[in-house]
Design a protein around this motif. Structure first.
Motif, short mmCIF file in Angstrom:
data_model
loop_
_atom_site.label_atom_id
_atom_site.label_comp_id
_atom_site.label_asym_id
_atom_site.label_seq_id
_atom_site.Cartn_x
_atom_site.Cartn_y
_atom_site.Cartn_z
N ALA A 40 -16.00 -116.62 -3.16
CA ALA A 40 -17.15 -115.70 -3.19
C ALA A 40 -16.86 -114.43 -2.42
O ALA A 40 -17.30 -113.35 -2.78
N LYS A 41 -16.10 -114.56 -1.33
CA LYS A 41 -15.78 -113.39 -0.53
C LYS A 41 -14.72 -112.53 -1.20
O LYS A 41 -14.80 -111.31 -1.18
N THR A 42 -13.69 -113.19 -1.73
CA THR A 42 -12.53 -112.43 -2.18
C THR A 42 -12.64 -112.02 -3.64
O THR A 42 -11.79 -111.29 -4.13
N GLY A 43 -13.65 -112.47 -4.36
CA GLY A 43 -13.75 -112.15 -5.78
C GLY A 43 -12.74 -112.94 -6.61
O GLY A 43 -12.00 -112.36 -7.41
N ASN A 44 -12.68 -114.24 -6.37
CA ASN A 44 -11.85 -115.16 -7.16
C ASN A 44 -10.34 -114.89 -7.12
O ASN A 44 -9.64 -115.09 -8.11
N ILE A 45 -9.85 -114.40 -6.00
CA ILE A 45 -8.39 -114.43 -5.85
C ILE A 45 -8.07 -115.22 -4.59
O ILE A 45 -8.84 -115.20 -3.63
N ASN A 46 -6.95 -115.90 -4.60
CA ASN A 46 -6.56 -116.66 -3.43
C ASN A 46 -5.87 -115.70 -2.45
O ASN A 46 -4.64 -115.62 -2.40
N ALA A 47 -6.70 -114.98 -1.69
CA ALA A 47 -6.19 -113.90 -0.85
C ALA A 47 -5.20 -114.40 0.18
O ALA A 47 -4.15 -113.79 0.40
N ASN A 48 -5.52 -115.52 0.84
CA ASN A 48 -4.61 -116.03 1.87
C ASN A 48 -3.24 -116.34 1.29
O ASN A 48 -2.21 -116.02 1.88
N LEU A 49 -3.22 -116.97 0.09
CA LEU A 49 -1.95 -117.36 -0.52
C LEU A 49 -1.10 -116.12 -0.81
O LEU A 49 0.07 -116.05 -0.43
N TRP A 50 -1.72 -115.12 -1.46
CA TRP A 50 -0.95 -113.92 -1.82
C TRP A 50 -0.48 -113.16 -0.60
O TRP A 50 0.68 -112.74 -0.52
N ALA A 51 -1.38 -112.99 0.37
CA ALA A 51 -0.99 -112.28 1.60
C ALA A 51 0.13 -113.05 2.30
O ALA A 51 1.08 -112.45 2.81
N GLY A 52 0.02 -114.38 2.29
CA GLY A 52 1.06 -115.21 2.92
C GLY A 52 2.41 -115.00 2.25
O GLY A 52 3.43 -114.84 2.92
N ILE A 53 2.42 -115.01 0.90
CA ILE A 53 3.68 -114.81 0.17
C ILE A 53 4.29 -113.46 0.54
O ILE A 53 5.48 -113.36 0.87
N VAL A 54 3.46 -112.40 0.51
CA VAL A 54 3.99 -111.06 0.81
C VAL A 54 4.55 -111.01 2.23
O VAL A 54 5.65 -110.48 2.47
N LEU A 55 3.80 -111.59 3.18
CA LEU A 55 4.27 -111.55 4.57
C LEU A 55 5.59 -112.28 4.73
O LEU A 55 6.49 -111.82 5.44
N VAL A 56 5.74 -113.43 4.08
CA VAL A 56 6.99 -114.19 4.19
C VAL A 56 8.15 -113.37 3.60
O VAL A 56 9.24 -113.31 4.17
N VAL A 57 7.90 -112.70 2.46
CA VAL A 57 8.95 -111.88 1.85
C VAL A 57 9.34 -110.73 2.79
O VAL A 57 10.53 -110.50 3.05
N VAL A 58 8.32 -110.03 3.35
CA VAL A 58 8.62 -108.93 4.26
C VAL A 58 9.39 -109.43 5.47
O VAL A 58 10.38 -108.82 5.91
N SER A 59 8.97 -110.57 5.98
CA SER A 59 9.66 -111.18 7.12
C SER A 59 11.12 -111.44 6.78
O SER A 59 12.03 -111.12 7.56
N ALA A 60 11.38 -111.99 5.58
CA ALA A 60 12.76 -112.27 5.17
C ALA A 60 13.56 -110.97 5.05
O ALA A 60 14.74 -110.94 5.44
N VAL A 61 12.92 -109.92 4.55
CA VAL A 61 13.63 -108.64 4.42
C VAL A 61 14.08 -108.13 5.80
O VAL A 61 15.23 -107.74 5.98
N PHE A 62 13.16 -108.18 6.78
CA PHE A 62 13.53 -107.69 8.11
C PHE A 62 14.66 -108.50 8.72
O PHE A 62 15.60 -107.96 9.30
N ILE A 63 14.56 -109.84 8.59
CA ILE A 63 15.59 -110.68 9.22
C ILE A 63 16.94 -110.48 8.51
O ILE A 63 17.98 -110.38 9.17
N THR A 64 16.91 -110.36 7.17
CA THR A 64 18.16 -110.12 6.44
C THR A 64 18.76 -108.77 6.82
O THR A 64 19.98 -108.66 7.04
N TRP A 65 17.90 -107.77 6.93
CA TRP A 65 18.38 -106.43 7.30
C TRP A 65 19.07 -106.50 8.67
O TRP A 65 20.16 -105.95 8.86
N ALA A 66 18.43 -107.20 9.61
CA ALA A 66 19.01 -107.31 10.95
C ALA A 66 20.34 -108.06 10.91
O ALA A 66 21.26 -107.77 11.66
N ARG A 67 20.45 -109.08 10.00
CA ARG A 67 21.71 -109.83 9.87
C ARG A 67 22.81 -108.95 9.29
O ARG A 67 23.96 -108.99 9.73
N LEU A 68 22.46 -108.19 8.25
CA LEU A 68 23.48 -107.41 7.54
C LEU A 68 23.96 -106.22 8.37
O LEU A 68 25.14 -105.88 8.31
N ARG A 69 23.07 -105.58 9.08
CA ARG A 69 23.46 -104.41 9.87
C ARG A 69 23.04 -104.62 11.31
O ARG A 69 22.11 -103.99 11.79
#
Lengths: 97, 586
Positions: A45-74
């Motif tokens: 009812a709040k989010t208008g029928n989207i699983n906001a936590n799930l999507w935000a969680g996926i994006v955050l995990v991807v961004v987190s992986a990008v930062f850690i990979t970047w730090a590993r590579l350079r």
């Protein structure tokens, strides 16, 4: 990391590399949100029928992986001997300890 | 758990936070405080030195530059303006920040960096001597205390809204956390925090904006709702027509001018030129970031790199405010002239509550925790930035220069620490005043804005006209400030009931005109006084004035060897083109 035995080798900043720091924090947030998205009340009812936590969680995990990979590579290399900042008589500041 | 939107259900707290939200908040504080402890205990001198300042990559200093400004006043204030006036609020970013940031990097930074001053007031001292220096450092120090208090008040009201604690308890607790955060964190943690805070804010406001837009039917849905709301609004509420709320130009909703042409002039000259250049190019809180970088090239690039994220901040602050005005029941009532009860202050809903109420209405628990964390992080970092800038100016520019001249470094460090505690205590009192008399705080902020406006005039004339004298420095500054105050008194409402209304100006338009007057009066007085007083000899102005500073002292000798995307001027060009495109789109 002791580098006294191999004077030529330089060590990386590791946990003190800010990219790792950002990556780990956003990763923890992402995992918590993923968990909420999968198992907790979806509150559609709040989010208008989207699983906001799930999507935000996926994006955050991807961004987190990008930062850690970047730090590993350079990684930031910390030189063993950093020259002390020269005392500049025109710009006196507090001494470092 | 209730599945319906708890819009009008009375509850003890504004936001219904669950344990998972507190968990997220806790994780953040563990990170922030933990890194302070670890940094203090186990980091060798070389890492500490290496990471805290001099060798940080430009994207880090650029983000720190933005984060120092991304405090409570900016986030809550801009979303409140978005709710009240709509899209014209973007001028505070695209006209009122980006051009000045680019100007700071391209034109002014070489003088700040090349003259090796430790603070902006110190530049004032080297160029114009004691009079102008005193005016600048005193007004800056006072303004920092005031803004720290406003930041603390907003921080306390979030804690109050979240936990339902009395405001005074929330204020003292929040101040204690900020104090420990400044003293624990030290140099390395301060930089971590500012950059980390940027990402946490984006992680909290971006989902809020996207879910809000989704709820309302996208951008077109938002336009339709704002049009319907503007039509239905009672005439007495004075709601601007939808066309003014949905287009950034000519921005009459913001300036309050009837003529679109005058409104554009007011925004471009008053906000874009005088107010924003005065703030961004002379405010030590911002300039300090760029001063601390490792080369003149990095120093110049810091504000320019910061301008890229800055361009997109309005999308996650102003748009949520606009959504709140049509999606949140209470904000809609307020905009139509009503006085809904509740709000963070407990004394009725205010436009400042727009973001909090939108969070309550659209974010599920979990994301709600991230959002609260982002706001608290921003407010604390904002207050920490104010207080640490205050410290530097108080210790070096006031105490060392005028009170105790020749003491050891340790002595000034101790003074700095005492100033930190003192500033925090004063901020608690200022916050207390702010909670009782919000109007007084607005007027004081307006007043300090008047100190900023003539500053830029004095700086820019002093940097490019070597004939300008020391007397002209302080006469111009004081004259400009007094002129702005007079305009404010003559306007309809810049000082509330104290204003006489002799000039038909109100709202933001009055402060734009006041600032512009200050600028013109400052320039005129400075030129007139300079022509009748003796200038400083050229050799005392090397590094401070354009015509007597050799080119090598103003530029980085290695700059031309970098690829174009690492050079100052091409980067600034890209930023300028992007901001022009944004202005034509909206």
């Amino acid at each position: 990391m002791a580098t006294t035995s191999q004077p030529a080798k330089k060590h990386t900043a590791g946990a003190f590399d800010i990219r790792n720091f950002i990556g780990v924090l956003l990763g923890i947030f992402g995992v918590v949100l993923l968990f909420m998205g999968l198992f907790a009340d979806k509150e559609y009812a709040k989010t208008g029928n989207i699983n906001a936590n799930l999507w935000a969680g996926i994006v955050l995990v991807v961004v987190s992986a990008v930062f850690i990979t970047w730090a590993r590579l350079r990684p930031i290399i910390v030189p063993d001997d950093v020259e002390a900042p020269a005392v500049d008589p025109t710009r006196p500041g507090p001494t470092r300890h | 758990m209730p599945t319906a939107v708890p819009a009008l259900v009375p509850s003890a707290t504004l936001i219904d936070a669950k344990p998972v939200d507190y968990l997220i908040l806790l994780v953040y504080f563990v990170f922030v405080l933990g890194i302070g402890f670890i940094a203090r205990r186990s980091v060798s001198d070389s890492i500490d030195f290496f990471l805290s300042g001099r060798s940080l990559p430009a994207w880090v200093t650029g983000l720190a530059f933005i984060s120092a400004n991304l405090g409570a006043v900016e986030i809550m204030g801009m979303s409140a303006n978005g709710a009240q006036y709509g899209l014209p609020t973007v001028h505070y970013f695209w006209i009122g920040a980006i051009p000045a940031m680019l100007f700071l990097g391209v034109v002014m930074m070489p003088f700040y960096y090349g003259s090796k001053v430790r603070s902006v007031p110190e530049f004032m001292f080297r160029r114009f001597g004691t009079g102008a220096h005193l005016v600048n450092s005193l007004s800056f120090a006072l303004a920092q205390l005031l803004i720290a208090g406003v930041n603390l008040f907003l921080l306390g009201s979030i804690v109050h809204a979240l936990l339902g604690w009395p405001l005074w308890l929330a204020l003292i607790l929040a101040a204690a956390i900020v104090l420990s955060y400044i003293t624990l964190g030290g140099l390395s943690a301060a930089i971590y925090n500012e950059v980390l805070q940027f990402f946490v804010i984006v992680a909290s406001l971006l989902p809020l904006t996207l879910i809000g837009l989704h709820r309302i039917g996208g951008w077109s849905g938002l336009q339709d709702k704002i049009e319907a709301a503007a039509k239905a609004a009672p005439a007495s509420a004075g709601v601007a027509p939808a066309s003014q709320q949905l287009h950034s130009w000519p921005g009459q909703a913001l300036t309050g001018f009837h003529s679109g042409f005058l409104s554009v002039i007011g925004i471009v000259f008053g906000l874009g030129f005088v107010l924003s250049f005065g703030y961004w190019t002379t405010n030590f809180v911002e300039v300090q970031r760029a001063m601390a970088s490792n080369s003149i090239s990095a120093g110049r690039k810091t504000p320019i790199i910061g301008s890229f994220p800055k361009m997109f901040v309005p999308f996650i602050t102003i748009i949520p405010g606009m959504i709140a005005a049509v999606l949140v029941t209470e904000i809609g009532q307020l905009k139509n002239g009503g006085h809904p009860a509740g709000g963070a202050s407990g004394k009725g809903v205010a436009f400042n509550d727009s973001l909090l109420l939108l969070m309550r209405d659209v974010l599920p628990n979990g994301l709600l925790g991230v959002a609260i964390t982002g706001l608290l992080a921003a407010f604390m970092a904002g207050m920490a930035a104010n207080i640490s800038a205050f410290n530097t100016v108080f210790s070096y520019d006031l105490w060392q220069r005028y009170i105790r001249k020749d003491n050891s470094d340790d002595y000034y460090l101790r003074i700095g620490r005492l100033a930190t505690v003192g500033a925090t205590v004063i901020a608690i009192f200022t916050a207390g005043i702010a909670s009782g008399f919000s109007n007084i705080m607005n007027y004081l902020q307006t007043l300090f804005g008047f100190f900023n406006a003539p500053l830029f005039a004095t700086f820019i004339l002093g940097m490019f006209w070597k004939r300008m004298t020391a007397t002209a420095g302080w006469v111009g500054l004081s004259g400009g400030t007094i002129a702005a105050v007079i305009v404010a008194f003559l306007s309809k409402d810049a000082f509330g009931s104290l204003s006489t209304g002799a000039l038909p100006l109100s709202g933001q338009g009055a402060s734009f005109v006041a600032a512009s007057t200050a600028f013109v009066v400052d320039i005129a007085l400075s030129i007139a006084v300079s022509l009748v007083t003796a200038p400083k000899p050229d050799k005392e102005l090397v590094g401070l004035v354009y015509s007597v500073t050799p080119k090598e002292a103003r530029t980085d000798p290695l700059e031309h060897t970098y690829p174009w995307y690492r050079r100052t001027v091409p980067l600034a060009g890209v930023a300028l083109v992007m901001v022009v495109i944004l202005n034509t789109l909206f």
